[in-house]
Write a protein that holds these residues in place. Structure first.
Motif, PDB file in Angstrom:
ATOM      1  N   ILE A   1       1.107  -7.111  -6.206  1.00  0.00           N
ATOM      2  CA  ILE A   1       2.254  -7.449  -7.071  1.00  0.00           C
ATOM      3  C   ILE A   1       1.990  -6.826  -8.537  1.00  0.00           C
ATOM      4  O   ILE A   1       3.018  -6.819  -9.065  1.00  0.00           O
ATOM      5  CB  ILE A   1       2.280  -9.061  -7.160  1.00  0.00           C
ATOM      6  N   GLU A   2       0.936  -6.448  -8.946  1.00  0.00           N
ATOM      7  CA  GLU A   2       0.832  -5.869 -10.320  1.00  0.00           C
ATOM      8  C   GLU A   2       1.306  -4.400 -10.388  1.00  0.00           C
ATOM      9  O   GLU A   2       1.286  -3.877 -11.459  1.00  0.00           O
ATOM     10  CB  GLU A   2      -0.387  -5.675 -10.498  1.00  0.00           C
ATOM     11  N   CYS A   3       1.973  -3.801  -9.656  1.00  0.00           N
ATOM     12  CA  CYS A   3       2.666  -2.594  -9.689  1.00  0.00           C
ATOM     13  C   CYS A   3       3.793  -2.564 -10.986  1.00  0.00           C
ATOM     14  O   CYS A   3       4.577  -3.268 -11.024  1.00  0.00           O
ATOM     15  CB  CYS A   3       3.264  -2.099  -8.646  1.00  0.00           C
ATOM     16  N   ILE A   4       3.724  -1.598 -11.748  1.00  0.00           N
ATOM     17  CA  ILE A   4       4.637  -1.424 -12.967  1.00  0.00           C
ATOM     18  C   ILE A   4       5.470  -0.028 -12.709  1.00  0.00           C
ATOM     19  O   ILE A   4       6.146   0.212 -13.810  1.00  0.00           O
ATOM     20  CB  ILE A   4       3.844  -1.311 -14.210  1.00  0.00           C
ATOM     21  N   ASN A   5       5.469   0.236 -11.665  1.00  0.00           N
ATOM     22  CA  ASN A   5       6.652   1.323 -11.191  1.00  0.00           C
ATOM     23  C   ASN A   5       6.454   2.587 -11.866  1.00  0.00           C
ATOM     24  O   ASN A   5       7.229   3.450 -12.343  1.00  0.00           O
ATOM     25  CB  ASN A   5       7.978   0.935 -11.385  1.00  0.00           C
ATOM     26  N   CYS A   6       5.052   3.252 -12.206  1.00  0.00           N
ATOM     27  CA  CYS A   6       4.805   4.210 -12.739  1.00  0.00           C
ATOM     28  C   CYS A   6       4.972   5.622 -12.219  1.00  0.00           C
ATOM     29  O   CYS A   6       5.114   6.562 -12.563  1.00  0.00           O
ATOM     30  CB  CYS A   6       3.288   4.262 -13.553  1.00  0.00           C
ATOM     31  N   ALA A   7       4.952   5.351 -10.846  1.00  0.00           N
ATOM     32  CA  ALA A   7       5.100   6.573  -9.859  1.00  0.00           C
ATOM     33  C   ALA A   7       4.041   7.491  -9.863  1.00  0.00           C
ATOM     34  O   ALA A   7       3.941   8.642  -9.052  1.00  0.00           O
ATOM     35  CB  ALA A   7       6.377   7.393 -10.151  1.00  0.00           C
ATOM     36  N   VAL A   8       2.706   6.962 -10.376  1.00  0.00           N
ATOM     37  CA  VAL A   8       1.475   7.733 -10.109  1.00  0.00           C
ATOM     38  C   VAL A   8       1.120   7.983  -8.674  1.00  0.00           C
ATOM     39  O   VAL A   8       1.076   9.303  -8.188  1.00  0.00           O
ATOM     40  CB  VAL A   8       0.349   7.189 -10.881  1.00  0.00           C
ATOM     41  N   CYS A   9       1.323   6.900  -7.902  1.00  0.00           N
ATOM     42  CA  CYS A   9       1.110   6.992  -6.601  1.00  0.00           C
ATOM     43  C   CYS A   9       2.082   7.779  -5.671  1.00  0.00           C
ATOM     44  O   CYS A   9       1.581   8.589  -4.743  1.00  0.00           O
ATOM     45  CB  CYS A   9       0.920   5.462  -5.877  1.00  0.00           C
ATOM     46  N   TYR A  10       3.124   7.816  -6.018  1.00  0.00           N
ATOM     47  CA  TYR A  10       4.231   8.801  -5.602  1.00  0.00           C
ATOM     48  C   TYR A  10       4.119  10.241  -5.732  1.00  0.00           C
ATOM     49  O   TYR A  10       4.179  11.004  -4.790  1.00  0.00           O
ATOM     50  CB  TYR A  10       5.742   8.352  -6.179  1.00  0.00           C
TER      51      TYR A  10
ATOM     52  N   CYS B   1       3.028   7.378   6.967  1.00  0.00           N
ATOM     53  CA  CYS B   1       1.837   7.215   6.319  1.00  0.00           C
ATOM     54  C   CYS B   1       0.721   7.571   7.196  1.00  0.00           C
ATOM     55  O   CYS B   1       0.500   7.156   8.202  1.00  0.00           O
ATOM     56  CB  CYS B   1       1.544   5.932   5.638  1.00  0.00           C
ATOM     57  N   HIS B   2       0.076   8.566   6.648  1.00  0.00           N
ATOM     58  CA  HIS B   2      -1.419   9.252   7.304  1.00  0.00           C
ATOM     59  C   HIS B   2      -2.407   8.502   6.931  1.00  0.00           C
ATOM     60  O   HIS B   2      -3.612   8.891   7.236  1.00  0.00           O
ATOM     61  CB  HIS B   2      -1.416  10.790   7.146  1.00  0.00           C
ATOM     62  N   SER B   3      -2.244   7.676   5.791  1.00  0.00           N
ATOM     63  CA  SER B   3      -3.728   6.981   5.200  1.00  0.00           C
ATOM     64  C   SER B   3      -4.602   7.802   4.588  1.00  0.00           C
ATOM     65  O   SER B   3      -5.634   7.828   4.696  1.00  0.00           O
ATOM     66  CB  SER B   3      -4.174   5.996   6.488  1.00  0.00           C
ATOM     67  N   GLN B   4      -4.013   8.784   3.915  1.00  0.00           N
ATOM     68  CA  GLN B   4      -4.732   9.664   3.131  1.00  0.00           C
ATOM     69  C   GLN B   4      -5.457   9.012   1.889  1.00  0.00           C
ATOM     70  O   GLN B   4      -6.501   9.473   1.522  1.00  0.00           O
ATOM     71  CB  GLN B   4      -4.208  11.006   2.823  1.00  0.00           C
ATOM     72  N   GLN B   5      -4.512   8.070   1.395  1.00  0.00           N
ATOM     73  CA  GLN B   5      -5.371   6.973   0.428  1.00  0.00           C
ATOM     74  C   GLN B   5      -5.175   7.506  -0.898  1.00  0.00           C
ATOM     75  O   GLN B   5      -5.817   6.998  -2.025  1.00  0.00           O
ATOM     76  CB  GLN B   5      -6.596   6.607   0.708  1.00  0.00           C
ATOM     77  N   SER B   6      -4.459   8.767  -1.125  1.00  0.00           N
ATOM     78  CA  SER B   6      -4.386   9.155  -2.540  1.00  0.00           C
ATOM     79  C   SER B   6      -3.722   8.031  -3.590  1.00  0.00           C
ATOM     80  O   SER B   6      -3.971   8.195  -4.705  1.00  0.00           O
ATOM     81  CB  SER B   6      -3.484  10.547  -2.574  1.00  0.00           C
ATOM     82  N   CYS B   7      -2.871   7.495  -2.926  1.00  0.00           N
ATOM     83  CA  CYS B   7      -2.352   6.215  -3.854  1.00  0.00           C
ATOM     84  C   CYS B   7      -3.362   5.360  -4.260  1.00  0.00           C
ATOM     85  O   CYS B   7      -3.120   5.076  -5.472  1.00  0.00           O
ATOM     86  CB  CYS B   7      -1.004   5.467  -2.928  1.00  0.00           C
ATOM     87  N   GLN B   8      -4.060   4.689  -3.503  1.00  0.00           N
ATOM     88  CA  GLN B   8      -5.056   3.932  -3.971  1.00  0.00           C
ATOM     89  C   GLN B   8      -6.085   4.635  -4.770  1.00  0.00           C
ATOM     90  O   GLN B   8      -6.621   3.835  -5.669  1.00  0.00           O
ATOM     91  CB  GLN B   8      -5.559   3.127  -2.923  1.00  0.00           C
ATOM     92  N   LYS B   9      -6.505   6.002  -4.681  1.00  0.00           N
ATOM     93  CA  LYS B   9      -7.483   6.448  -5.381  1.00  0.00           C
ATOM     94  C   LYS B   9      -6.980   6.667  -6.919  1.00  0.00           C
ATOM     95  O   LYS B   9      -7.525   6.683  -7.778  1.00  0.00           O
ATOM     96  CB  LYS B   9      -7.600   8.008  -4.905  1.00  0.00           C
ATOM     97  N   TYR B  10      -5.748   6.882  -7.090  1.00  0.00           N
ATOM     98  CA  TYR B  10      -5.198   7.390  -8.266  1.00  0.00           C
ATOM     99  C   TYR B  10      -4.418   6.209  -8.990  1.00  0.00           C
ATOM    100  O   TYR B  10      -4.072   6.182 -10.075  1.00  0.00           O
ATOM    101  CB  TYR B  10      -4.215   8.547  -8.028  1.00  0.00           C
ATOM    102  N   CYS B  11      -3.940   4.998  -8.369  1.00  0.00           N
ATOM    103  CA  CYS B  11      -3.477   3.844  -8.832  1.00  0.00           C
ATOM    104  C   CYS B  11      -4.024   3.689 -10.047  1.00  0.00           C
ATOM    105  O   CYS B  11      -5.391   3.093  -9.948  1.00  0.00           O
ATOM    106  CB  CYS B  11      -3.151   2.965  -8.070  1.00  0.00           C
ATOM    107  N   PRO B  12      -3.634   3.521 -11.324  1.00  0.00           N
ATOM    108  CA  PRO B  12      -4.117   3.209 -12.508  1.00  0.00           C
ATOM    109  C   PRO B  12      -4.473   1.697 -12.553  1.00  0.00           C
ATOM    110  O   PRO B  12      -5.358   1.057 -13.239  1.00  0.00           O
ATOM    111  CB  PRO B  12      -3.249   3.518 -13.798  1.00  0.00           C
ATOM    112  N   ASN B  13      -3.557   0.970 -11.779  1.00  0.00           N
ATOM    113  CA  ASN B  13      -4.002  -0.490 -11.729  1.00  0.00           C
ATOM    114  C   ASN B  13      -4.748  -0.819 -10.779  1.00  0.00           C
ATOM    115  O   ASN B  13      -4.723  -1.874 -10.395  1.00  0.00           O
ATOM    116  CB  ASN B  13      -2.309  -1.158 -11.402  1.00  0.00           C
ATOM    117  N   GLU B  14      -5.266  -0.108 -10.017  1.00  0.00           N
ATOM    118  CA  GLU B  14      -6.426  -0.269  -8.969  1.00  0.00           C
ATOM    119  C   GLU B  14      -5.794  -0.994  -7.725  1.00  0.00           C
ATOM    120  O   GLU B  14      -6.522  -1.844  -7.048  1.00  0.00           O
ATOM    121  CB  GLU B  14      -7.634  -0.883  -9.504  1.00  0.00           C
TER     122      GLU B  14
END
Lengths: 262, 109
Positions: A156-165, A214-227
């Protein structure tokens, strides 16, 4: 050298993307290095003291609003929460900083991207609250101990920064893909007892641009600033939407058999 | 490019193939270890409904599974989409299935 003399000002080469749409080039600026300097400080220095025409986006400066995300040396980051030293420590001596607009989104000008596509996908994923009560009703009780609530809280803590995108390689190669942020939000709503759109969400994320790409490459979770871990949210959506699709198929087959008997 | 229906179909075919691959490897090791000749192997497989079903199911699963996987790759790497992508993937599925079933028929028919 006497201690009283000021230290020689250290300058940092900064290569900034300039241009509109797909056309543009890198322009190099020299910015004085300072203690506790962030990437946003560097961009602001250039805009305030060297080139007032430099266009970029920011608001809160403290990692709350999600406005200032950019690519820093090829990596998507909140520029307000990224210290220059953290980046330069990993660079070869003499290399400059490279700052460019977020990947996977159209550039409006310089470091500003058009976020419409990003938020359109939130709408396509049904990632907006589907109310079950009106203001006249009593407040819906929420049991914090349930597994569903804990799954919702985790996303729920996503702030829509689009880093994961910007980090997502599937978005880069499949522009229809809804992307990690919209799907992460959809997962938090699927698990929210106050949301009445479970079926609409599961159908929305099951289409050709949906969670199953989704290929589960996990870049989204690697770079999410909110972890956060959008990959885990997407895995949850894959499970629930597959179950939903199977149930729909079985109920269709069941109703077909009933029809035959009739 | 991959909808829930294709996702389920690809996972279901993977689930079918996993034990069949293990069975195939076990049979190969058994055949080699016991020094069975080609004629002896064909003597066991020809006319056998079991081996027809075993390898027939495998060939059909491979055709479906591979075509769906290649669909994602062809879209993401080659930019194909729409009817062209669907037609190519159907051709891959029919081609792989046809070749596989022909081979199965050759050893079990």
């Amino acid at each position: 050298m006497p201690d009283s003399l000021p230290a020689k000002e250290q300058l940092l080469d900064v290569h900034i993307w300039r241009g509109s749409g797909e056309k543009g080039h890198y322009q190099t600026f020299q910015v004085p290095m300072q203690e506790s300097q962030t990437i946003l400080d560097v961009v602001s220095y250039i805009q305030q003291y060297i080139d007032p025409g430099l266009t970029y986006r920011f608001a809160c400066r403290v990692g709350m609003c999600g406005s200032c995300a950019m690519m820093v040396n090829g990596v998507p980051r909140w520029t307000c929460r990224t210290h220059v030293k953290k980046i330069t420590d990993r660079m070869n001596p003499g290399d400059g900083l490279t700052i460019s607009p977020l990947r996977n989104l159209p550039v409006i000008k310089d470091l500003v991207v058009d976020m419409d596509l990003f938020f359109d996908k939130w709408v396509r994923a049904e990632a907006a609250h589907h109310p079950t009560r009106t203001a006249a009703d009593a407040i819906q009780p929420v049991d914090e101990q349930t597994a569903e609530r804990q799954a919702a809280n985790a996303a729920i803590e996503c702030i829509n920064c689009a880093v994961c995108y910007a980090a997502c390689d599937v978005v880069a190669s499949n522009p229809d893909y809804l992307g990690p942020a919209a799907l992460n939000r959809a997962w938090s709503l699927v698990n929210d007892v106050r949301d009445g759109g479970r079926e609409a969400i599961l159908e929305a994320v099951s289409g050709t641009g949906g969670c199953h790409n989704c290929h589960s490459q996990q870049s989204c979770q690697k770079y999410c600033p909110n972890e956060l871990n959008p990959t885990a949210s997407i895995a949850g959506l894959k499970r629930e939407s597959a179950k939903y699709a199977m149930r729909s198929l079985l109920s269709l087959a069941g109703s077909g058999k009933k029809g035959e008997k009739a | 490019m991959i909808s829930a229906r294709l996702y389920i179909l690809q996972r279901a075919t993977a689930l079918i193939m996993a034990p069949l691959v293990i069975g195939h490897i076990a049979v190969m090791i058994y055949a080699v270890q016991n020094g069975l000749s080609a004629a002896e192997i064909l003597g066991r497989t020809q006319g056998s409904f079991f081996w027809l079903a075993f390898y027939g199911l495998f060939a059909v699963s491979v055709a479906i599974h591979a075509a769906i996987g290649l669909r994602a790759i062809l879209h993401e790497w080659a930019g194909l989409k729409g009817a062209v992508l669907t037609a190519i993937c159907w051709a891959i599925a029919v081609g792989l299935g046809g070749l596989g079933l022909q081979a199965v028929y050759s050893v079990t028919g």
